[in-house]
Write a protein that holds these residues in place. Structure first.
Motif, short mmCIF file in Angstrom:
data_model
loop_
_atom_site.label_atom_id
_atom_site.label_comp_id
_atom_site.label_asym_id
_atom_site.label_seq_id
_atom_site.Cartn_x
_atom_site.Cartn_y
_atom_site.Cartn_z
N LEU A 86 59.93 16.61 66.61
CA LEU A 86 60.64 16.96 65.38
C LEU A 86 59.68 17.20 64.23
O LEU A 86 59.84 18.15 63.45
N GLY A 87 58.65 16.35 64.14
CA GLY A 87 57.66 16.50 63.08
C GLY A 87 56.93 17.83 63.16
O GLY A 87 56.80 18.54 62.15
N VAL A 88 56.47 18.18 64.35
CA VAL A 88 55.75 19.45 64.55
C VAL A 88 56.69 20.63 64.26
O VAL A 88 56.32 21.58 63.57
N ALA A 89 57.93 20.54 64.78
CA ALA A 89 58.90 21.62 64.59
C ALA A 89 59.16 21.85 63.10
O ALA A 89 59.18 23.00 62.63
N ILE A 90 59.33 20.77 62.35
CA ILE A 90 59.62 20.90 60.92
C ILE A 90 58.42 21.48 60.18
O ILE A 90 58.56 22.42 59.40
N PHE A 91 57.23 20.97 60.46
CA PHE A 91 56.05 21.42 59.72
C PHE A 91 55.78 22.90 59.98
O PHE A 91 55.66 23.70 59.05
N VAL A 92 55.70 23.28 61.26
CA VAL A 92 55.34 24.66 61.61
C VAL A 92 56.44 25.63 61.17
O VAL A 92 56.17 26.68 60.58
#
Lengths: 119, 238
Positions: A86-92
């Motif tokens: 979720l963190g990677v998806a949100i940031f990118v």
């Protein structure tokens, strides 16, 4: 102030009834927003009346996120293994969306000949 | 003199204690944010949530009890969404002069936000109910909660992901757009409002008034567009 508040609630109510009644994918308050925009365009007096009250609510928009946001506490455990994804998806995706949106605006503004408002 | 436990359990049942604590926590968060020079990391929502979360954890009070009491604040999300018509109305003339670029910016930004988030999360093994809560993360909280609920996602998780998205957008927008050499304040504001809703919009207003105005437009239009787009795109990833 009470009239303006009643009008905002009436728009939300009409939106909810329409969304539920017609089983639309759009949330009721979003339809209410479209309805209020139409009413404001139709009546200058109404627009003047509703503006300070609506701006008052919007001025503290962040506060309204808080009760739902406190639910993070209960969700941290369940997030566990998914937190990284979720963190990677949100940031990118947020970076991509900002870049793509700003580029699309700039390109189309150039094509349609509108001078940029750099100032 | 009555037992403190009695008073506590009496207060815990009504909204007074929870509403008061919510407003006090938010007021404190405002003070901290101002003291930090409105740094994006010193976000008022984040600080309030941490303070109240620590309070619940410390007292062992269940979240459901807190939410029951604080739901009056939560309820105002609906009227706040309706009120987004006001900045849209106020910017009407400016908006009409840039209709096509605005539609392109919001359309592309919205589609990229939903699609890339779902694609990345799917590849990294995020499960379907969580994807439903992630899909509307770029819209403002009241709308995201509504969309997530209609898609079968958790409204609470949706609100959490919305807040994380907003803070991320507010933090990266300025260096990212500078690196891309995009100087048009309308484009910059619109993109941030579209990708990072109210928190991004608040940031845009700090940087430039034109950026702030167009961020408001982006946030409002994206709310409508994501409500239409998210169910369709989500189906591709389930």
């Amino acid at each position: 102030m009470i009239r303006a508040l009643a009008l905002i609630l009436l728009c939300q109510l009409a939106g909810e009834i329409t969304a539920r009644g017609l089983a639309l994918p759009v949330p009721g308050p979003v339809l209410g927003m479209v309805l209020l925009l139409g009413l404001m365009k139709a009546s200058e007096r109404l627009a003047r009346q509703v503006t300070p009250v609506g701006e008052g609510i919007l001025a503290h928009l962040s506060l309204l996120f808080v009760p739902a946001g406190v639910g993070v506490v209960g969700h941290l455990g369940t997030l566990g293994t998914q937190a990284l994804g979720l963190g990677v998806a949100i940031f990118v995706s947020t970076a991509l969306a900002i870049a793509a949106g700003a580029l699309a605006f700039t390109l189309v503004a150039r094509w349609t000949g509108g001078a940029g408002e750099d100032a | 003199m009555r037992d403190v436990g009695d008073i506590w359990s009496y207060l815990a049942e009504g909204p007074l204690l929870w509403l008061t604590l919510t407003l006090v926590a938010y007021a404190l968060a405002e003070t901290i944010s101002q003291a930090a020079g409105r740094h994006p990391l010193a976000n008022t929502v984040l600080i309030s949530v941490i303070l109240l979360g620590l309070m619940l954890w410390g007292t062992g009070m269940p979240y459901a009890t807190y939410f029951e009491g604080a739901q009056f604040v939560h309820f105002l999300l609906g009227p706040a969404t309706v009120s987004l018509a006001i900045p849209l109305f106020a910017q009407g003339a400016r908006l009409r002069r840039a209709v096509l670029p605005v539609l392109a910016g919001v359309g592309v930004g919205s589609l990229v936000a939903v699609t890339s988030a779902l694609a990345i999360a799917r590849v990294l093994g995020v499960d379907p109910p969580t994807l439903a809560a992630l899909a509307p993360k770029s819209t403002t909280a009241p709308v995201a909660i509504g969309i997530a609920q209609s898609l079968g996602g958790s409204p609470t998780l949706a609100a959490v992901l919305v807040i994380l998205t907003g803070i991320t957008g507010a933090l990266i927008a300025t260096p990212l757009l500078n690196a891309l050499g995009l100087r048009d304040w309308r484009a910059r504001g619109l993109a941030v409002g579209t990708a990072a809703h109210g928190i991004g919009t608040a940031r845009a207003f700090q940087v430039h008034p034109t950026a702030g105005a167009f961020a408001g437009i982006g946030m409002g239009l994206n709310a409508i567009l994501t409500a239409l787009l998210a169910p369709v795109v989500l189906r591709l990833f389930l």
